[in-house]
Scaffold this motif. Structure first.
Motif, PDB file in Angstrom:
ATOM      1  N   MET A   1      58.882  28.027  -9.232  1.00  0.00           N
ATOM      2  CA  MET A   1      57.885  28.836  -8.408  1.00  0.00           C
ATOM      3  C   MET A   1      57.742  30.049  -9.106  1.00  0.00           C
ATOM      4  O   MET A   1      57.516  30.222 -10.311  1.00  0.00           O
ATOM      5  CB  MET A   1      57.795  28.781  -7.088  1.00  0.00           C
ATOM      6  N   ALA A   2      57.518  31.014  -8.176  1.00  0.00           N
ATOM      7  CA  ALA A   2      56.899  32.376  -8.604  1.00  0.00           C
ATOM      8  C   ALA A   2      57.951  33.259  -9.284  1.00  0.00           C
ATOM      9  O   ALA A   2      59.148  33.521  -8.659  1.00  0.00           O
ATOM     10  CB  ALA A   2      56.176  33.216  -7.521  1.00  0.00           C
ATOM     11  N   ALA A   3      57.724  34.021 -10.357  1.00  0.00           N
ATOM     12  CA  ALA A   3      58.628  35.363 -10.588  1.00  0.00           C
ATOM     13  C   ALA A   3      58.488  36.249  -9.620  1.00  0.00           C
ATOM     14  O   ALA A   3      57.661  36.509  -8.764  1.00  0.00           O
ATOM     15  CB  ALA A   3      58.051  36.022 -11.997  1.00  0.00           C
ATOM     16  N   GLY A   4      59.694  36.922  -9.379  1.00  0.00           N
ATOM     17  CA  GLY A   4      59.698  37.910  -8.331  1.00  0.00           C
ATOM     18  C   GLY A   4      59.866  37.315  -6.913  1.00  0.00           C
ATOM     19  O   GLY A   4      60.005  37.692  -5.821  1.00  0.00           O
ATOM     20  N   SER A   5      60.270  35.966  -6.932  1.00  0.00           N
ATOM     21  CA  SER A   5      60.848  35.302  -5.763  1.00  0.00           C
ATOM     22  C   SER A   5      62.438  34.740  -5.838  1.00  0.00           C
ATOM     23  O   SER A   5      62.954  35.530  -6.543  1.00  0.00           O
ATOM     24  CB  SER A   5      59.938  34.028  -5.449  1.00  0.00           C
ATOM     25  N   THR A   6      62.782  34.105  -4.814  1.00  0.00           N
ATOM     26  CA  THR A   6      64.128  33.537  -4.794  1.00  0.00           C
ATOM     27  C   THR A   6      64.413  32.427  -5.872  1.00  0.00           C
ATOM     28  O   THR A   6      65.427  31.801  -6.032  1.00  0.00           O
ATOM     29  CB  THR A   6      64.678  33.320  -3.567  1.00  0.00           C
ATOM     30  N   THR A   7      63.350  31.836  -6.372  1.00  0.00           N
ATOM     31  CA  THR A   7      63.181  30.688  -7.188  1.00  0.00           C
ATOM     32  C   THR A   7      64.063  30.658  -8.492  1.00  0.00           C
ATOM     33  O   THR A   7      64.244  31.865  -9.164  1.00  0.00           O
ATOM     34  CB  THR A   7      61.857  29.950  -7.338  1.00  0.00           C
ATOM     35  N   GLY A   8      64.329  29.634  -9.276  1.00  0.00           N
ATOM     36  CA  GLY A   8      64.856  29.577 -10.606  1.00  0.00           C
ATOM     37  C   GLY A   8      64.063  28.984 -11.414  1.00  0.00           C
ATOM     38  O   GLY A   8      62.509  28.897 -11.419  1.00  0.00           O
ATOM     39  N   ALA A   9      64.486  28.319 -12.556  1.00  0.00           N
ATOM     40  CA  ALA A   9      63.746  27.693 -13.599  1.00  0.00           C
ATOM     41  C   ALA A   9      62.776  28.588 -14.578  1.00  0.00           C
ATOM     42  O   ALA A   9      63.188  29.766 -14.554  1.00  0.00           O
ATOM     43  CB  ALA A   9      62.711  26.616 -13.010  1.00  0.00           C
ATOM     44  N   ILE A  10      61.949  28.167 -15.304  1.00  0.00           N
ATOM     45  CA  ILE A  10      60.965  28.763 -16.074  1.00  0.00           C
ATOM     46  C   ILE A  10      60.208  29.757 -15.491  1.00  0.00           C
ATOM     47  O   ILE A  10      60.079  31.053 -15.671  1.00  0.00           O
ATOM     48  CB  ILE A  10      60.210  27.921 -17.269  1.00  0.00           C
ATOM     49  N   LYS A  11      59.646  29.441 -14.373  1.00  0.00           N
ATOM     50  CA  LYS A  11      58.701  30.180 -13.478  1.00  0.00           C
ATOM     51  C   LYS A  11      57.256  29.965 -13.901  1.00  0.00           C
ATOM     52  O   LYS A  11      56.912  29.993 -15.000  1.00  0.00           O
ATOM     53  CB  LYS A  11      59.053  31.679 -13.230  1.00  0.00           C
ATOM     54  N   LEU A  12      56.394  30.012 -12.938  1.00  0.00           N
ATOM     55  CA  LEU A  12      54.993  29.577 -13.125  1.00  0.00           C
ATOM     56  C   LEU A  12      54.312  30.644 -13.787  1.00  0.00           C
ATOM     57  O   LEU A  12      53.441  30.392 -14.477  1.00  0.00           O
ATOM     58  CB  LEU A  12      54.196  29.730 -11.589  1.00  0.00           C
ATOM     59  N   ILE A  13      54.638  31.954 -13.931  1.00  0.00           N
ATOM     60  CA  ILE A  13      53.862  32.844 -14.731  1.00  0.00           C
ATOM     61  C   ILE A  13      53.973  32.752 -16.289  1.00  0.00           C
ATOM     62  O   ILE A  13      52.872  32.718 -16.973  1.00  0.00           O
ATOM     63  CB  ILE A  13      54.341  34.417 -14.274  1.00  0.00           C
ATOM     64  N   ARG A  14      55.343  32.243 -16.455  1.00  0.00           N
ATOM     65  CA  ARG A  14      55.348  31.893 -18.080  1.00  0.00           C
ATOM     66  C   ARG A  14      54.481  30.603 -18.264  1.00  0.00           C
ATOM     67  O   ARG A  14      53.962  30.675 -19.387  1.00  0.00           O
ATOM     68  CB  ARG A  14      56.992  31.950 -18.268  1.00  0.00           C
ATOM     69  N   ILE A  15      54.614  29.789 -17.341  1.00  0.00           N
ATOM     70  CA  ILE A  15      53.866  28.454 -17.702  1.00  0.00           C
ATOM     71  C   ILE A  15      52.333  28.728 -17.918  1.00  0.00           C
ATOM     72  O   ILE A  15      51.751  28.320 -18.740  1.00  0.00           O
ATOM     73  CB  ILE A  15      54.061  27.225 -16.575  1.00  0.00           C
ATOM     74  N   VAL A  16      51.941  29.619 -16.947  1.00  0.00           N
ATOM     75  CA  VAL A  16      50.354  29.991 -16.950  1.00  0.00           C
ATOM     76  C   VAL A  16      50.259  30.966 -18.169  1.00  0.00           C
ATOM     77  O   VAL A  16      49.043  30.490 -18.788  1.00  0.00           O
ATOM     78  CB  VAL A  16      49.984  30.760 -15.710  1.00  0.00           C
ATOM     79  N   THR A  17      51.162  31.731 -18.439  1.00  0.00           N
ATOM     80  CA  THR A  17      50.693  32.531 -19.647  1.00  0.00           C
ATOM     81  C   THR A  17      50.687  31.468 -20.930  1.00  0.00           C
ATOM     82  O   THR A  17      49.930  31.885 -21.765  1.00  0.00           O
ATOM     83  CB  THR A  17      52.105  33.646 -19.963  1.00  0.00           C
ATOM     84  N   LEU A  18      51.600  30.702 -21.158  1.00  0.00           N
ATOM     85  CA  LEU A  18      51.895  29.810 -22.169  1.00  0.00           C
ATOM     86  C   LEU A  18      50.555  28.893 -22.308  1.00  0.00           C
ATOM     87  O   LEU A  18      49.778  28.609 -23.445  1.00  0.00           O
ATOM     88  CB  LEU A  18      52.784  28.930 -22.217  1.00  0.00           C
ATOM     89  N   VAL A  19      49.887  28.343 -21.150  1.00  0.00           N
ATOM     90  CA  VAL A  19      48.633  27.653 -21.198  1.00  0.00           C
ATOM     91  C   VAL A  19      47.447  28.273 -21.474  1.00  0.00           C
ATOM     92  O   VAL A  19      46.587  27.843 -22.337  1.00  0.00           O
ATOM     93  CB  VAL A  19      48.640  26.945 -19.679  1.00  0.00           C
TER      94      VAL A  19
END
Length: 462
Positions: free
Chosen positions: A318-336
């Motif tokens: 999910m979102a960067a700046g949250s408690t989540t892990g993984a690649i994060k949505l902002i990077r996916i959106v930026t790549l797309v």
């Protein structure tokens, strides 16, 4: 280290309340961590001009140290091997949620609370705790904050930003506990479940996780808490300030709604999940919580389609700046968006200037490059670990699912994680949980620094 020491001592209160006698592990790890932390702060803090690389080394080491202290407690209290204890502790601290215990309901309540507390603290970040409690404002706090892969600033100073994040986190924690109690949970269960769900940790105090409560109301509350945990603290700050509409204007929140909607429908149609189950599991995987409402044996029997869909969610996050892990949505959106802009650039007349903005902010080439580089590194580590698992005879889809869960700090499992799994795959999962939580680069900086130190030591001996 001092912050970790305090965390290790807090479960003693639970041990006293429930008349448990397993004080030794908590006391040893707590006093040891407090003592060493005090020595380092007393003699080295004033002498070090902290740069970003130092912050990254501290961040990388802090998680390893926290897992070590937690493993001492688990070895003492539950009589398991060091490697299994370290796995469990790393999983708790990083919010990965995979458990080595086959039956968690027989564990002492103080140990259950320790695991939940580690997830709750780890959800914000071990280093963030240090900044909020122990570090004075200034460059040191800023370097440590950046070293733990955080960029968002709610307040002008990093220290005030961290304190604001703490207040938001505490507010939602109290709210979550109240909601769970009203839904029928005991106070102990409500505290533990809120700690693990809000922090997107997901390591449960029940063998069947949230499914043990057999309650649609509790399932819905859990979905809401997972979404809260996976949403940026900056967005929460705006919402709590009365700017509720800003939540829906946030590009990462919009992306989350789209992904949850599409993937839930896919599971509903092609995997025959119920509507509630499909939303629950997509949110659980995407938020990197790893909470479940079905037994692991049932999850192991899912179709490959279901496992790949959920593995994709666990890789995205999910979102960067949250408690989540993984690649994060902002990077996916930026790549797309970056790929889209590149196609438009090729099709446009020569010399055209194309505006590149995400959420109203101009995007630089460096940001697109960082998103691409990080995603490649992230997937490359998954690929290497995947090869190791298949070399040990694990199935392709099941091992991909479990590895994605560990490195994304999720916790959903198809049954591979167990106290009897081979040591090498277990070590690779520990490594994946660690690098996934601190976003790889601090781990690589620490490993490179350690290697350089080792080479220098060998040269001086020669």
């Amino acid at each position: 280290m001092e912050g970790v020491g305090v965390v290790m001592l807090i479960p003693l209160i639970v041990a006293l309340i429930y008349g448990e006698n397993n004080y030794g592990g908590f006391l040893i790890s707590g006093i040891l961590s407090l003592s060493i932390g005090y020595i380092f702060r007393r003699f080295f803090q004033a002498k070090v001009n902290l740069r970003l690389k130092h912050g990254m080394i501290i961040a990388g080491f802090a998680w390893l140290w926290a897992a070590l202290m937690g493993s001492i407690c688990l070895m003492y209290s539950t009589d398991i091997s060091f490697l299994n204890a370290y796995f469990e502790s790393m999983s708790a601290w990083t919010g990965s949620g995979l458990s080595i215990y086959l039956d968690v309901e027989i564990l002492p309540k103080s140990v259950l609370f320790l695991r939940s507390l580690e997830q709750w603290v780890g959800g914000l970040g071990v280093v963030i705790v240090v900044i909020g409690i122990l570090i004075r404002p200034g460059t040191t706090a800023s370097r440590l904050y950046k070293a733990e892969a955080r960029e968002e600033k709610i307040k002008p100073s990093i220290t005030n930003t961290v304190k604001t994040i703490w207040w938001i986190y505490l507010f939602y924690t109290v709210l979550g506990i109240i909601l769970y109690v009203l839904a029928g949970m005991s106070l102990f269960d409500a505290i533990n479940n809120c700690f693990t769900i809000l922090s997107t940790g997901g390591m449960s105090i029940k063998n069947n996780n949230i499914g043990a409560y057999n309650s649609n109301i509790i399932t819905i509350i859990t979905i809401v808490l997972m979404v809260i945990g996976g949403t940026s603290f900056l967005v929460h700050y705006k919402a709590l300030k009365g700017r509720v509409l800003d939540v829906f204007k946030d590009i990462q929140f919009q992306a989350m709604i789209i992904i949850v909607s599409i993937f839930s429908i896919l599971l509903l149609i092609y995997s025959h999940f119920t509507s509630l189950n499909s939303v629950f599991y997509v949110v659980s995987a995407l938020s990197c919580t790893g909470a479940s409402i079905l037994p692991v044996s049932t999850q192991a029997g899912w179709t490959d389609f279901s496992k790949v869909i959920l593995a994709a969610c666990m890789i995205i996050g999910m979102a960067a700046g949250s408690t989540t892990g993984a690649i994060k949505l902002i990077r996916i959106v930026t790549l797309v968006k970056g790929i889209y802009w590149e196609i438009i650039k090729i099709l446009s007349p020569e010399g055209s200037v194309l505006p590149r903005k995400i959420g109203g902010k101009t995007v630089q080439d460096a940001e697109i490059k960082e998103a691409g580089s990080y995603t490649f590194l992230y997937l490359f580590i998954i690929f290497i670990t995947w090869l190791v698992f298949m070399a040990y005879g694990y199935g392709g889809i099941d091992s991909f699912f479990e590895i994605s869960s560990a490195q994304g700090n999720v916790g959903l499992s198809v049954g591979i994680t167990s106290p009897t799994m081979p040591k090498i795959p277990e070590i690779f999962l520990i490594f994946g949980m660690w690098v996934g939580r601190i976003e790889i680069i601090p781990a690589l900086v620490l490993l490179k620094g350690g290697f350089d130190l080792f080479k220098r030591f060998n040269r001086s001996k020669a």
